[in-house]
Design a protein around this motif. Structure first.
Motif, short mmCIF file in Angstrom:
data_model
loop_
_atom_site.label_atom_id
_atom_site.label_comp_id
_atom_site.label_asym_id
_atom_site.label_seq_id
_atom_site.Cartn_x
_atom_site.Cartn_y
_atom_site.Cartn_z
N GLU A 131 -9.23 5.59 -8.10
CA GLU A 131 -10.58 5.90 -8.34
C GLU A 131 -11.18 4.79 -7.35
O GLU A 131 -11.23 3.61 -7.28
CB GLU A 131 -11.20 5.85 -9.82
N LEU A 143 2.04 1.63 -3.40
CA LEU A 143 0.87 2.14 -4.37
C LEU A 143 0.55 3.72 -4.10
O LEU A 143 0.63 4.58 -4.96
CB LEU A 143 -0.42 1.76 -3.93
N ARG A 144 0.80 4.41 -2.82
CA ARG A 144 0.77 5.60 -2.51
C ARG A 144 1.78 6.29 -3.29
O ARG A 144 1.67 7.70 -3.74
CB ARG A 144 0.46 6.16 -1.02
N ARG A 145 2.88 5.81 -3.08
CA ARG A 145 4.28 6.58 -3.40
C ARG A 145 3.81 6.59 -5.24
O ARG A 145 4.34 7.68 -5.55
CB ARG A 145 5.44 5.54 -3.17
N GLU A 167 -2.98 6.22 -11.18
CA GLU A 167 -4.20 7.01 -10.62
C GLU A 167 -5.37 6.09 -10.15
O GLU A 167 -5.29 4.92 -10.35
CB GLU A 167 -4.54 7.78 -11.71
N GLU A 226 1.30 6.74 -6.85
CA GLU A 226 0.34 7.68 -6.91
C GLU A 226 0.60 9.26 -6.94
O GLU A 226 0.56 9.96 -7.75
CB GLU A 226 -0.80 7.55 -6.15
N GLU A 227 1.85 9.43 -6.01
CA GLU A 227 2.06 10.90 -5.67
C GLU A 227 2.89 11.00 -6.92
O GLU A 227 3.19 12.25 -7.38
CB GLU A 227 2.89 10.60 -4.40
N TYR A 267 -6.81 0.91 -8.96
CA TYR A 267 -5.64 1.70 -9.39
C TYR A 267 -5.51 1.29 -10.99
O TYR A 267 -5.96 0.24 -11.35
CB TYR A 267 -4.42 1.07 -8.61
N GLU A 320 2.56 10.06 -9.75
CA GLU A 320 1.49 10.16 -10.89
C GLU A 320 1.87 8.99 -12.04
O GLU A 320 1.72 9.22 -12.92
CB GLU A 320 1.31 11.49 -11.42
N TYR A 359 0.82 -1.18 -0.08
CA TYR A 359 -0.14 0.05 0.08
C TYR A 359 0.79 1.30 -0.02
O TYR A 359 0.49 2.01 -0.57
CB TYR A 359 -0.89 0.13 1.19
N GLN A 360 2.03 1.12 0.61
CA GLN A 360 2.94 2.04 0.80
C GLN A 360 3.54 2.56 -0.73
O GLN A 360 3.50 3.66 -1.15
CB GLN A 360 4.03 2.13 1.69
#
Lengths: 113, 905
Positions: free
Chosen positions: A66, A54-56, A64, A58-59, A79, A61, A51-52
């Motif tokens: 939804e 995934l966020r990384r 993305e 996403e940050e 994702y 870009e 999950y970290q």
């Protein structure tokens, strides 16, 4: 749970996630399951690390997210890889292959008996 | 589902708030663990076992929540910011589109802003230099003051001037305990630098060596001169160059230090260059700085009390008030004074700000600039009122559009933001154009009206830019605020149902008020402009006693002789005289020369007051204007200057050195000394008592010598060549055409007569008078421009209000016409509506002007601040323009087709 599981190198997980997402949008649990299946259970991915990652991503870009609805009618965060993410994956893949090839070459040189 | 970001904004979806993002992280983790439990249960584990395994596999939940949450919050904040920027971009795009579609409106508003902001920026640039910032490079300028002396006697009353001898500077410098030093300077010396074809006339200030340390300024190059180089009885010939002159003449060459240049034929060593923009304590252009000890106005100048040629400045010690320092200066003056004057021992000395003019008060230019700044602010207010008016009309026209937007879900906050964005954008566009105007206008004002000030290179500098931008932002918010606030009161259903042309009466009342305010303010400005124009006309029509137009005055800048023997100087005097006389003969034979003469002592030039004795009088009475003034002139002088001959004859070629001593007196002298008799044939002695007496052969009118307004004085004329002890010949030429066309010819004639003639100083006599007229000209021109601007803006405002009213009431006019109303009736209906507002404004404006015009009195020249002609003309002008502004829409009202008007909506 494989006994000889390999601890993942930092950065490698990102590439694996991106690769997974090239198959289509997935939520976090699907990604974990996909990696587990395709590594034949040899890769031990800690869920929180995923999950970290995934966020990384996403940050940066590269992916993305939804909110969407699963087949079981539950709300989940889906994702999807972005075009930037695809480019990044290509670069990472070739880097990784080159690295692996080099290491492989060195390790497989016939040693003097 | 993916939603476009603009749609998301429109419907306020997916709020990107950091707290929300953290909540989503929790949801996601919970979902994951639940899904894992399901998976493990399906593999055959018990629920408890599955939960334990899921948790183990997940790792440290708390730590993961914290770090993922932080990451999510960061991202949300960034996206929110990006959304806001994108929203602004959307707003701008929308505003630009809507402005582009109503081009006439946009142009009017931008032009109005441009004129108003441009006028303010230009005036700020000037007042900033004249009053706010003052001369550059002065450290702690508030402690630097100029010294003034006030003398009073029974005849002249009190007179204040900043003029002192070297001795006053010396005692202040040496004895004061309230001052951190004193310095002396004098401006306005002109020397010829170099020789031959590239000789140049330069402006030199003589300053005491301590002026530079007193102001706290350091040289850009080399050094300033030292106390040893500026020490009585004689200074060293050293020169400090002005930075811009150094660049112009020497190309900024650092090797000039130590070089020698010729000033009026004498060698000076260049020792330094002053920093860029340094002008001493005045704002005048100076090309070079030289020691004050080089000036020898009299032989005993270091100790003389009767020669006043210097201005003295001082730096007050910290904490010392000007009053304390002035009191000390007065005491020191009285203790040190050793001269013979009757009134000097009781003189009052005072320190005043260095921005003060010669009389010790604020200079007329500065006062006029201050007023004009006030006026340009009023113009800005008028412009704001007008633009508010236009924006209101526009928002009324767009009422339906706005109502639709609100119905569609746009928030009122967003709507207000849109309206403010629009007005600020308009103001910024206007100020950009305004800065261009300020650039040209500022340059024009500088060269035309304040040519003596050493201006920084560009009329638009950083400070002016800042002022223009702040003005734009503030006015943008102010004018946008009214229509924006009005959207709050918008009646949604009513607006949607009714047509666009029906608007609230409240709004049109507000618009009438705005027009009223504009009319009142414009009439005030028009009256101000009118008063200045009247002053200027009065100044122009002053009878100087001579006519300065079309007269050239030429003076040869002779080289100074080095230690001449008396015989040598006499020979040189004769030679110079010969050059002038031969030039005079040549010029008289030149076509286009109406008259020519030589003179020692001319109006607004040099004045001499030697001793005069008249039989029967112990002393010559002073008529209030000083004197008696004596000029030595050739024949043709009265023709060249057009001084009126009242009695007797003018000088003839026969009146010359060696001929019978004769003299011409002025009328005040004739009536004062020989009341009731003809002065012709009377006898008087001039210059020294040993000379034979001069017979009076003529009487001429009085001539102003120094100022536009002065008390009468005794003036007399002797033939050129019969004077003693006065010198400085001037060649006067009255031309039949434009005198400036004649300057090259004049120079050529002088060179032909004597090829060794050095620089010749030529100007028109009018140029000596113009600086005296300039403050009124500046006031009249700028007040006039700003008043006209205000009037034009007010006219636009009135037009838009009336046109709008006509458009609103089209239906009504249609009905009236259908029912048989005449064209005249409709016209008067429309015009009376507009004129009511304007006339109310006119009356109030006149009233305010009447009350406040008194403040303008010191700036006017023999003009009453209640001048009825000015008030009448201003009123007439406003009324005429207002009627014209109403007529156009009024005619439109008469041409309404009743059928169409009734069918609409």
């Amino acid at each position: 749970m494989a006994v000889d599981s390999i601890a993942l190198m930092r950065g490698t997980l990102d590439a694996l996630v991106l690769k997974t997402l090239t198959w289509g949008p997935m939520h976090g649990f699907e990604i974990t399951t996909w990696i587990e299946q395709h590594s034949g259970g040899r890769l031990d991915v800690e869920d929180s690390a995923l999950y970290q990652a995934l966020r990384r991503l996403e940050e940066r870009e590269l992916i993305e997210a939804e909110w969407g609805i699963t087949d079981n009618n539950r709300k989940a965060r889906y994702y999807r890889i972005t075009s930037g993410g695809r480019a990044h994956l290509r670069a990472e893949t070739s880097r990784w292959l080159k690295y692996a090839e080099t290491v492989n070459d060195i390790l497989t040189v016939a040693t003097k008996a | 589902m993916r939603i476009r970001s603009d749609v998301r904004r429109l419907f306020r979806l997916g709020l990107r708030r950091p707290e929300l993002a953290r909540g989503e992280v929790d949801d996601e983790i919970t979902f994951h663990i639940d899904a894992r439990i399901e998976q493990l249960v399906a593999l055959g584990l018990s629920r408890d076992e599955a939960r334990a395994e899921a948790m183990r596999r997940f790792g440290d939940v708390a730590q993961a929540r914290a770090s993922i949450g932080a990451s999510a919050a960061r991202r949300a904040a960034r996206l929110a910011f990006r959304d806001r920027v994108a929203a602004l971009g959307d707003d701008l795009r929308y505003v630009v589109r809507s402005l582009a579609s109503s081009r006439a409106f946009t142009l009017t508003v931008v032009a109005t802003f441009a004129l108003a902001i441009g006028a303010n920026a230009a005036m700020f640039g000037i007042i900033d230099r004249l009053l706010v910032r003052g001369p550059e490079h002065i450290v702690a300028p508030e402690r630097v003051k100029r010294l003034y002396i006030s003398l009073s006697d029974e005849i002249h009353g009190q007179e204040t001037a900043p003029s002192f001898g070297y001795v006053s500077y010396a005692f202040l410098r040496d004895q004061s305990r309230t001052l951190d030093g004193a310095a002396a300077y004098t401006h306005g010396y002109e020397y010829t630098l170099g020789s031959g074809p590239d000789a140049q006339r330069i402006k030199v200030a003589h300053v005491s060596w301590d002026l530079f340390p007193l102001l706290g300024v350091g040289p850009q190059l080399g050094r300033f001169f030292s106390a040893q180089e500026d020490h009585p009885p004689d200074g060293q010939r050293v020169l400090v160059l002005d930075e811009s002159y150094w660049k112009r003449r020497f190309g900024g060459d650092r090797a000039v230090l130590g070089h020698t240049v010729l000033l009026d034929g004498q060698a000076y060593t260049i020792v330094g260059v002053a920093p860029s923009g340094f002008t001493g304590v005045e704002l005048r252009r100076t090309d070079a700085w030289a020691p004050i000890s080089l000036l020898h106005p009299t032989k005993d100048w270091p100790t003389a009390w009767n020669v006043e040629y210097l201005q003295v400045i001082a730096r007050l010690k910290p904490g010392i008030t000007p009053e304390v320092a002035s009191a000390e200066a007065t005491l020191l003056h009285r203790a040190n004074y050793t001269g013979k004057s009757r009134i000097m021992p009781s003189a009052q000395l005072a320190f005043r700000p260095i921005s003060s003019g010669r009389s010790g008060k604020e200079s007329l230019e500065a006062s006029v600039s201050r007023w004009l700044t006030g006026v340009s602010i009023i113009v800005l207010v008028i412009a704001c009122a007008n633009i508010t008016n236009l924006l209101l009309a526009r928002s009324t026209r767009r009422r339906r559009e706005i109502a639709v937007r609100i119905a569609m879900g746009i928030t009122r906050a967003r709507l207000m933001r849109l309206l403010l964005t629009e007005s600020i954008l308009l103001a910024l566009l206007g100020s950009a154009c305004g800065l261009a105007l300020a650039y040209w206008g500022g340059a024009l004002i500088r060269t035309m009206l304040l040519p003596n000030v050493d201006w920084p290179s560009s009329p638009v500098n950083g400070r002016v830019l800042l002022v223009a931008l702040s003005l734009a932002t503030v006015t943008g918010v102010v004018v946008g605020a009214v229509p924006a606030l009005q959207t709050r009161r918008l009646d949604l259903t009513g607006s949607l149902k009714s047509g666009s042309h029906q608007a609230g009466t409240q709004r049109s009342r507000l618009r009438s008020w705005l027009v009223f305010a504009q009319s009142a303010l414009s009439v005030i400005l028009l009256i101000g402009a009118g008063l200045f124009v009247r002053s200027l006309l009065k100044v122009r029509s002053i009878d100087l006693g001579f006519r300065p137009d079309r007269v050239l005055s030429a003076q040869i800048a002779w080289l100074r002789m080095v230690n001449p023997t008396p015989e040598e100087s006499e020979r040189e005097r004769t030679r110079r005289r010969g050059v002038y006389i031969r030039a005079l003969d040549r010029l008289r034979a030149t076509p286009g020369v109406h008259a020519a003469a030589l003179a020692v002592g001319t109006p607004f030039g040099n004045s001499f007051s030697p001793d005069v004795w008249v039989p029967g009088y112990d002393s010559i009475p002073d008529l209030g204007g000083g004197g008696p003034y004596v000029s030595a002139v050739t024949d043709g002088y009265l023709d060249a200057t057009e001084i009126r001959l009242l009695e007797g004859r003018a000088f003839t070629p026969g009146d010359r050195a060696g001929s019978e001593r004769v003299t011409i007196v002025n009328e005040p002298m004739a009536t004062a000394l020989w009341p009731g008799q003809s002065p012709l044939g009377k006898c008087l002695q001039v210059f020294t008592k040993t000379l034979p007496c001069a017979r009076v052969v003529g009487v001429v009118g009085q001539v102003r010598r120094f100022a536009l307004r002065e008390k009468p004085a005794i003036q007399l004329y002797v033939p050129f060549g019969q004077e003693t002890g006065i010198g400085g010949t001037v060649l006067l030429v009255r031309t039949s055409g434009d005198p400036t066309d004649f300057i090259p010819l004049l120079r050529r004639v002088l060179r032909d007569v004597d090829p060794n003639v050095p620089y010749t100083f030529v100007n028109t006599m009018q140029e000596d008078i113009d600086p005296l007229v300039r403050p009124w000209r500046m006031g009249a021109i700028l007040f006039g421009i700003l008043g006209g601007l205000a009037l034009a803006i007010a006219a636009i405002g009135l037009y838009s209000v009336i046109a709008y009213m006509v458009a609103q009431r089209m239906q009504e006019f249609g009905v009236r016409l259908a029912l048989g109303a005449t064209t005249r009736r409709i016209l008067s209906l429309v015009i009376s509506r507009g004129m009511f507002v304007v006339l109310t404004g006119l009356v109030v404006g006149q009233f305010v002007a009447l009350l406040s015009a008194n403040y303008l009195t010191p700036l006017l020249f023999e003009t009453s601040t209640r001048d009825p002609l000015t008030f009448g003309a201003a009123a007439l002008m406003l009324v005429t323009v207002a009627i014209l502004a109403c007529l156009l829409p009024a005619f439109r009202a008469t041409r309404v087709d009743p059928v169409i008007a009734l069918r609409a909506d």
